[in-house]
Enzyme design. Structure first.
Site, PDB file in Angstrom:
ATOM      1  N   GLU A  35       7.997  21.473  55.241  1.00  0.00           N
ATOM      2  CA  GLU A  35       8.023  22.211  53.983  1.00  0.00           C
ATOM      3  C   GLU A  35       8.315  23.680  54.268  1.00  0.00           C
ATOM      4  OE1 GLU A  35       4.691  19.762  51.371  1.00  0.00           O
ATOM      5  OE2 GLU A  35       4.021  21.408  52.644  1.00  0.00           O
ATOM      6  N   CYS A  36       9.354  24.230  53.656  1.00  0.00           N
ATOM      7  CA  CYS A  36       9.670  25.651  53.676  1.00  0.00           C
ATOM      8  C   CYS A  36       9.828  26.178  55.107  1.00  0.00           C
ATOM      9  CB  CYS A  36       8.633  26.435  52.882  1.00  0.00           C
ATOM     10  SG  CYS A  36       9.220  28.049  52.325  1.00  0.00           S
ATOM     11  N   GLY A  37       8.814  26.836  55.678  1.00  0.00           N
ATOM     12  CA  GLY A  37       8.915  27.273  57.061  1.00  0.00           C
ATOM     13  C   GLY A  37       9.157  26.114  58.002  1.00  0.00           C
ATOM     14  N   GLY A  59      12.059  20.035  53.094  1.00  0.00           N
ATOM     15  CA  GLY A  59      12.610  20.768  51.962  1.00  0.00           C
ATOM     16  C   GLY A  59      11.881  22.070  51.741  1.00  0.00           C
TER      17      GLY A  59
END
Length: 447
Positions: free
Chosen positions: A323-325, A423
């Site tokens: 997720e993200c990072g 994502g």
């Protein structure tokens, strides 16, 4: 029905001193010997890190949009077990919700939990006008119960007399301007707990300048917590067979909704934590890389033994979720805002570039389309907030179709490569998602 003493520390707007006041009140209550359970309204990860450091109890997010009202009440009750008082920090201004509505605002949470509100008001540059401001807030929605007001960034005694004189609800604090009541920021928000040393000194400052006895009395005056519907289950085990999920947890990867861990456990998962910065990759059935600041730790991440271990795990078909990072790290490279490009894990066909302004900030709603271990048609909600842009190869496959949110590319999120899925959306799992997550890991391990 459950009775939990509780108070919400809300603000007129972001930057009014709400976070430092809330954290200071938590610290002061703990210094009195109380067991304080902290909460944060909204999807933020950083403020809860300060709460957790102060209270020595894990702060939890309370977000009706992502969680639903029933799960929010369950989280509040379960996290508050054994606590003497719950302190809930609000988000933005008291009435600021999604799309100009009250949904997921601090006021919304106050009404769900029937919790009294202390309004934090920055009185810098005003005196008697503070009374008009307070009057507007307290009369805007009569269903919100106010315990009182705390005035921040106060000046002289003359300033105090002018600001306080016409306010017609209890004044629970007058906090003068002080370096203690400021916390440094970086992109994504404040510095994480442990990176700013001021908060630990706020307890005596708040004790001196606030009426803690009145705050406690207001919290004790809250009635029973509203009940959730009978028969609703917060999560059920999927069978006796368990899976082991290894979760990255260190300075590079630290943004998680803690409820996700509970839902995974309820669904039959064994949770273990490891540091991609320093550790070898532990043996597990799946790996979970949350958000955080990988761009600040690229040298250590590149040299970590975990990097090669992770490539071998992915090649063996073990699910890897980011997720993200985590998305940024699992791609081929990250380019920092000053133009330095560093190779990363190389498990996804993508590159990420940091920018000086945020690239997305919104709640997300989506559905999986069947390209990953999660299966097809699984709905989810979450949040995205990032300063990077990730560019995937032209033939990249995605698994998330977003009806709300930007994702990686025009509403497509959840980049897939083999057993790897990542994502920009920080997903709030909930019971159903966690069960599907665990089931998907089991199916992948049997292939």
């Amino acid at each position: 029905m459950t009775r939990i003493p509780r108070i919400i520390i809300a603000g007129t707007h972001s930057g009014c001193g709400k976070t430092t006041t809330a954290s200071g009140i938590m610290a002061a209550l703990k210094a009195r010997g109380l067991k304080v359970q902290p909460f944060k309204v909204g999807p933020d990860f950083i403020d809860p890190s300060h709460h957790t450091a102060v209270c020595k109890r894990q702060s939890r997010n309370l977000d009706p949009f992502m969680m639903g009202e029933d799960n929010l009440i369950r989280t509040f009750e379960s996290a508050s077990e054994g606590a003497d008082i719950a302190v809930i920090e609000g988000v933005m201004g008291l009435f600021d919700g999604i799309d100009a509505s009250e949904v997921s605002s601090t006021a919304h949470v106050a009404k769900i939990l029937d919790a009294p509100v202390v309004l934090v008001v920055d009185v810098k540059g005003m005196s008697r006008s503070a009374a008009a401001l307070v009057k507007g807030y307290t009369e805007f929605d009569r269903d919100v119960k106010f315990a009182g007001v705390i005035l921040t960034k106060g000046g002289s005694e003359k300033h105090r007399a002018g600001a306080c004189g016409a306010i017609d609800i209890p004044i629970l604090g007058w906090i003068p301007k002080s370096d203690l009541m400021s916390v440094e920021s970086r992109h994504l928000g404040l510095f994480m707990a442990g990176e700013d040393s001021k908060l630990k000194d706020t307890a005596s400052f708040i004790e001196e300048h606030c009426n803690l006895d009145a705050v406690i009395a207001a919290a004790n005056g809250a009635g029973d917590v509203p009940k959730t519907p009978t028969g609703a289950d917060a999560g059920a085990k999927t069978g006796s067979e368990s899976v082991k999920v290894a979760i990255a947890m260190d300075d590079a990867f630290c943004f998680y909704y803690r409820d996700n861990f509970d839902y995974l456990k309820a669904a039959g998962a064994e949770i273990l934590f490891f540091s991609p910065l320093t550790d070898r990759l532990p043996k597990a059935d799946a790996y979970y890389f949350g958000g955080g600041y990988p761009e600040l730790h690229l040298a250590k991440l590149q040299d970590s033994p975990c990097r090669n271990d992770l490539k071998k795990a992915a090649d063996a078909g073990i699910p890897v979720f980011g997720e993200c990072g985590g998305l940024m790290w699992l791609g081929r490279s990250i380019t920092t805002a000053d133009g330095k490009t560093c190779k990363t894990a190389g498990l996804l066909d993508s590159e990420s570039v940091m920018h000086t302004r945020f690239q997305a900030l919104d709640y997300s709603i989506g559905t999986t389309c069947g390209n990953s271990f999660l299966g097809k048609g699984l709905g989810f909600r979450g949040h995205e907030f990032h300063y990077s842009r990730t560019v995937a190869d032209a033939d990249a496959r995605f698994d998330y179709i977003l009806s709300r949110g930007k994702g990686i590319d025009g509403g497509m999120d959840g980049l897939v490569c083999g057993s790897v899925l990542a994502g920009y959306t920080h997903l709030y799992f909930g019971p159903e998602f966690a069960v599907k997550f665990v089931d998907g890991i089991k199916k992948s391990n049997k292939q």
